[in-house]
Motif scaffolding. Structure first.
Motif, PDB file in Angstrom:
ATOM      1  N   TRP A 117       0.852  -1.192   0.000  1.00 31.90           N
ATOM      2  CA  TRP A 117       0.000   0.000   0.000  1.00 31.90           C
ATOM      3  C   TRP A 117       0.884   1.237   0.000  1.00 31.90           C
ATOM      4  CZ3 TRP A 117      -4.525  -1.408  -1.371  1.00 31.90           C
ATOM      5  CH2 TRP A 117      -5.079  -2.608  -0.923  1.00 31.90           C
ATOM      6  N   SER A 118       0.559   2.182  -0.866  1.00 34.46           N
ATOM      7  CA  SER A 118       1.401   3.364  -0.948  1.00 34.46           C
ATOM      8  C   SER A 118       0.861   4.527  -0.101  1.00 34.46           C
ATOM      9  CB  SER A 118       1.550   3.823  -2.400  1.00 34.46           C
ATOM     10  OG  SER A 118       0.287   4.159  -2.934  1.00 34.46           O
ATOM     11  N   ARG A 119      -0.434   4.551   0.137  1.00 34.97           N
ATOM     12  CA  ARG A 119      -1.038   5.623   0.937  1.00 34.97           C
ATOM     13  C   ARG A 119      -2.015   5.023   1.941  1.00 34.97           C
ATOM     14  NH1 ARG A 119      -0.545   7.847  -3.539  1.00 34.97           N
ATOM     15  NH2 ARG A 119      -2.501   7.284  -4.502  1.00 34.97           N
ATOM     16  N   VAL A 120      -1.991   5.616   3.132  1.00 37.64           N
ATOM     17  CA  VAL A 120      -2.930   5.216   4.177  1.00 37.64           C
ATOM     18  C   VAL A 120      -3.550   6.497   4.725  1.00 37.64           C
ATOM     19  CG1 VAL A 120      -3.225   4.052   6.395  1.00 37.64           C
ATOM     20  CG2 VAL A 120      -1.509   3.216   4.785  1.00 37.64           C
ATOM     21  N   ARG A 121      -4.867   6.592   4.593  1.00 36.23           N
ATOM     22  CA  ARG A 121      -5.600   7.755   5.116  1.00 36.23           C
ATOM     23  C   ARG A 121      -6.157   7.387   6.489  1.00 36.23           C
ATOM     24  NH1 ARG A 121      -6.260  11.544   1.521  1.00 36.23           N
ATOM     25  NH2 ARG A 121      -6.038  11.053  -0.674  1.00 36.23           N
ATOM     26  N   VAL A 122      -5.900   8.255   7.460  1.00 29.77           N
ATOM     27  CA  VAL A 122      -6.349   8.008   8.830  1.00 29.77           C
ATOM     28  C   VAL A 122      -6.722   9.329   9.487  1.00 29.77           C
ATOM     29  CG1 VAL A 122      -4.950   5.932   9.184  1.00 29.77           C
ATOM     30  CG2 VAL A 122      -3.985   8.176   9.717  1.00 29.77           C
ATOM     31  N   ASN A 123      -7.408   9.222  10.614  1.00 32.44           N
ATOM     32  CA  ASN A 123      -7.666  10.379  11.455  1.00 32.44           C
ATOM     33  C   ASN A 123      -6.309  10.937  11.883  1.00 32.44           C
ATOM     34  OD1 ASN A 123      -7.966  11.614  14.273  1.00 32.44           O
ATOM     35  ND2 ASN A 123     -10.104  11.411  13.628  1.00 32.44           N
ATOM     36  N   PRO A 124      -6.141  12.252  11.945  1.00 30.38           N
ATOM     37  CA  PRO A 124      -4.834  12.806  12.331  1.00 30.38           C
ATOM     38  C   PRO A 124      -4.279  12.225  13.633  1.00 30.38           C
ATOM     39  CG  PRO A 124      -6.276  14.567  11.564  1.00 30.38           C
ATOM     40  CD  PRO A 124      -7.103  13.310  11.618  1.00 30.38           C
TER      41      PRO A 124
END
Length: 194
Positions: A117-124
């Motif tokens: 996986w190249s990007r992981v979006r998460v809560n700050p």
């Protein structure tokens, strides 16, 4: 026959003829009156039947309109209830960010297919947790995420959303009837079903 007797005979014959004509006219008038009375009774009966039929049609039409309106109101109430309950469920998601949240995040991350996986979006607030589970990925803070993560491959064609928001959205159609039943059991009203 003498002239006065002839006049008397003619007068009697004329009176008898006039009486017979009067009797015939009277009988005809009675027959006609009876016929008119029968026709009037038939007209009244037919009019009453037509009025009753029109009343039944109006009642059926009004009942159908009222039923349709009631169905529309019930549908709107069901929809408003479902929307309100979904909103409340979404509002409750931040409660999962308690002392056990790190374990929940790891469980959600471990559900991801093994991939680079190249990007992981998460809560700050989850940057460090995501960095531990995906050390080679770009960690992108996303304030719209309450809990969980979204992973993407290098060109963005493969994207997996494992946020609590998405899990709630997917599970909602199965959860909603149970919530509504619980609410209705408490209120004693079982008329609204979803």
């Amino acid at each position: 026959m003498a002239h006065p007797e002839l006049i008397d005979a003619l007068r009697r014959a004329a009176e008898e003829k006039a009486a017979a004509i009067r009797e015939a006219v009277h009988a005809e008038a009675e027959r006609y009156g009876s016929q008119v009375a029968q026709e009037m009774a038939a007209l009244r009966t037919r009019s009453a039947e037509e009025t009753a039929a029109e009343a039944r049609e109006l009642l059926a039409s009004a009942t159908a309109a009222a039923s349709g309106e009631a169905s529309g109101i019930l549908l709107a109430a069901r929809s408003a209830l479902a929307d309100r309950l979904y909103g409340l469920a979404r509002e409750s998601l931040p409660r999962h960010r308690d002392e056990r949240y790190a374990a929940l995040f790891d469980a959600l991350a471990n559900e991801m297919p093994r991939c680079a996986w190249s990007r992981v979006r998460v809560n700050p607030a989850d940057r460090a947790l995501a960095g531990n589970d995906f050390p080679d990925a770009e960690i992108v803070p996303d304030e719209s995420i309450v809990a969980g993560l979204i992973v993407e491959d290098g060109d963005g064609r493969v994207r997996v959303d494992n946020t609590l928001e998405k899990r709630l959205e997917r599970a909602w159609p199965g959860i909603l009837p149970g919530i509504v039943n619980e609410l209705l059991e408490g209120s004693g009203d079982r008329r609204i079903t979803l």
